[in-house]
Enzyme design. Structure first.
Site, PDB file in Angstrom:
ATOM      1  N   ALA A  15       0.872  -1.166   0.000  1.00  0.00           N
ATOM      2  CA  ALA A  15       0.000   0.000   0.000  1.00  0.00           C
ATOM      3  C   ALA A  15       0.912   1.220   0.000  1.00  0.00           C
ATOM      4  O   ALA A  15       1.736   1.382   0.902  1.00  0.00           O
ATOM      5  CB  ALA A  15      -0.896  -0.002   1.236  1.00  0.00           C
ATOM      6  N   ASN A  46       2.741  -3.813  -9.341  1.00  0.00           N
ATOM      7  CA  ASN A  46       2.749  -2.829 -10.424  1.00  0.00           C
ATOM      8  C   ASN A  46       3.014  -3.497 -11.769  1.00  0.00           C
ATOM      9  O   ASN A  46       2.356  -3.202 -12.778  1.00  0.00           O
ATOM     10  CB  ASN A  46       3.816  -1.763 -10.177  1.00  0.00           C
ATOM     11  CG  ASN A  46       3.528  -0.899  -8.969  1.00  0.00           C
ATOM     12  OD1 ASN A  46       2.412  -0.873  -8.458  1.00  0.00           O
ATOM     13  ND2 ASN A  46       4.547  -0.197  -8.504  1.00  0.00           N
ATOM     14  N   ALA A 252       6.455   3.979 -10.601  1.00  0.00           N
ATOM     15  CA  ALA A 252       5.973   2.824 -11.384  1.00  0.00           C
ATOM     16  C   ALA A 252       6.250   2.932 -12.882  1.00  0.00           C
ATOM     17  O   ALA A 252       5.792   2.083 -13.645  1.00  0.00           O
ATOM     18  CB  ALA A 252       4.485   2.571 -11.164  1.00  0.00           C
ATOM     19  N   ALA A 253       7.017   3.931 -13.312  1.00  0.00           N
ATOM     20  CA  ALA A 253       7.336   4.016 -14.743  1.00  0.00           C
ATOM     21  C   ALA A 253       8.127   2.791 -15.197  1.00  0.00           C
ATOM     22  O   ALA A 253       7.823   2.180 -16.229  1.00  0.00           O
ATOM     23  CB  ALA A 253       8.121   5.295 -15.031  1.00  0.00           C
ATOM     24  N   GLY A 254       9.155   2.424 -14.426  1.00  0.00           N
ATOM     25  CA  GLY A 254       9.935   1.244 -14.767  1.00  0.00           C
ATOM     26  C   GLY A 254       9.117  -0.032 -14.686  1.00  0.00           C
ATOM     27  O   GLY A 254       9.265  -0.930 -15.530  1.00  0.00           O
ATOM     28  N   ASP A 255       8.250  -0.115 -13.697  1.00  0.00           N
ATOM     29  CA  ASP A 255       7.384  -1.298 -13.580  1.00  0.00           C
ATOM     30  C   ASP A 255       6.438  -1.403 -14.765  1.00  0.00           C
ATOM     31  O   ASP A 255       6.200  -2.495 -15.300  1.00  0.00           O
ATOM     32  CB  ASP A 255       6.571  -1.220 -12.284  1.00  0.00           C
ATOM     33  CG  ASP A 255       7.451  -1.248 -11.047  1.00  0.00           C
ATOM     34  OD1 ASP A 255       8.537  -1.845 -11.110  1.00  0.00           O
ATOM     35  OD2 ASP A 255       7.041  -0.670 -10.029  1.00  0.00           O
TER      36      ASP A 255
END
Length: 309
Positions: A15, A46, A252-255
């Site tokens: 979370a 993600n 979370a861009a890489g995820d």
């Protein structure tokens, strides 16, 4: 694109508590936040969500606490087209938590409490070994215990399941694990930790990629932020530029990149085009706040690519 082959993701669920600030606080400094939200995250979740929304046929091996937030996350994952049967509920433990600061440039600092993620032990992995054996590919990160990542990689290798590792958060990894990896996707910092080579240029990226090839990894993707990705296959490398957008939040861009990339590859998309597809997904994600709330659906990615020409 056709429906993808089966993907297994093994990883963390958190979370995310996100606070937007003008700048990161220095030691002893208090900074007044501009916006606060709680969103579902964790690198494993993600990436699973990114793959699910991109169209993957996916099962997720993970753990949540026996708490309300854990149940809410499981329900949300199901809405994102993810098989949550292998997501175990851990008694007397909280669902993992990430405390995230986002500055005015969209950069982030993150602190994590593992919580139920620590229960993703080798024994837990073994209980779900059939999920890995039945999959075409296994995608993992490093917010889970390293011994569990190794155990899952060994199961995958024994069953001819392709292993993709996003080596984040950055840490040193054993040759025993690296030799089991088919595709690795570090950023510049992670590549330096793994190879000892500071990645400041394309030439540096090529040298770092070769060091990883020498460990037995056939395909290396070093993500370079705004500069794109250095893709190296068996020692032959090229930089694939990303898309220029106005970033407001890089969480979370890489995820998103990893989940979209492996989805495209499982659909039979050529490597270069799969990277471009993943670039598009990540470009959309950084224009939105939060982790999973920022992850685009397949139709959004396709529309973005059509607009780019």
């Amino acid at each position: 694109m056709n429906t993808s082959a089966k993907l297994a993701v093994l990883g963390s669920i958190n979370a995310d508590h996100i606070l937007n600030l003008t700048h990161f606080p220095r030691p002893g400094e208090t900074v007044i936040g501009k916006q606060y939200q709680i969103a579902f995250g964790g690198k494993g979740a993600n990436q699973a969500v990114a793959a699910g929304r991109a169209g993957a046929d996916i099962a997720f091996i993970a753990c949540v606490g026996a708490d309300d937030i854990g149940e809410r996350i499981r329900q949300q994952l199901q809405q994102d087209r993810i098989d949550t049967a292998p997501v175990e509920i851990v008694a007397d433990e909280a669902t993992g938590v990430a405390m995230i600061f986002v500055n005015g440039e969209g950069e982030n600092n993150i602190g994590i409490y593992s919580g139920a993620n620590a229960a993703l032990t080798p024994a837990c992995v073994d209980r779900h070994q059939q999920v890995i054996a039945d999959a075409e590919a296994l995608l993992m990160q490093l917010e889970s215990p390293l011994e569990s990542v190794l155990a899952a990689a060994k199961i995958a290798r024994a069953n001819a399941t392709q292993v993709i590792l996003n080596p984040a958060p950055a840490t040193h990894l054993s040759d025993e694990l690296l030799v089991l990896i088919d595709i690795i996707t570090p950023n510049e910092t992670e590549a330096e930790i793994l190879t000892g080579i500071a990645v400041k240029s394309d030439e540096d990226a090529a040298h770092a990629a070769q060091a990883l090839h020498d460990k037995g990894i056939s395909t290396v993707l070093i993500t370079l932020g705004r500069r794109g990705v250095w893709l190296s296959e068996q020692g032959t490398g090229v930089r694939i530029p990303g898309f220029t957008v106005q970033a407001i939040d890089t969480i979370a861009a890489g995820d998103t990149f990893n989940g979209a990339f492996i989805t495209a590859r499982l659909e039979g998309v050529a490597m270069h085009d799969a990277v471009r597809f993943a670039h598009a997904a990540a470009a959309i994600a950084v224009t939105r706040p939060g982790a999973q709330p920022s992850v685009p659906w397949r139709t959004e990615i396709d529309t973005f690519l059509q607009q780019q020409g």
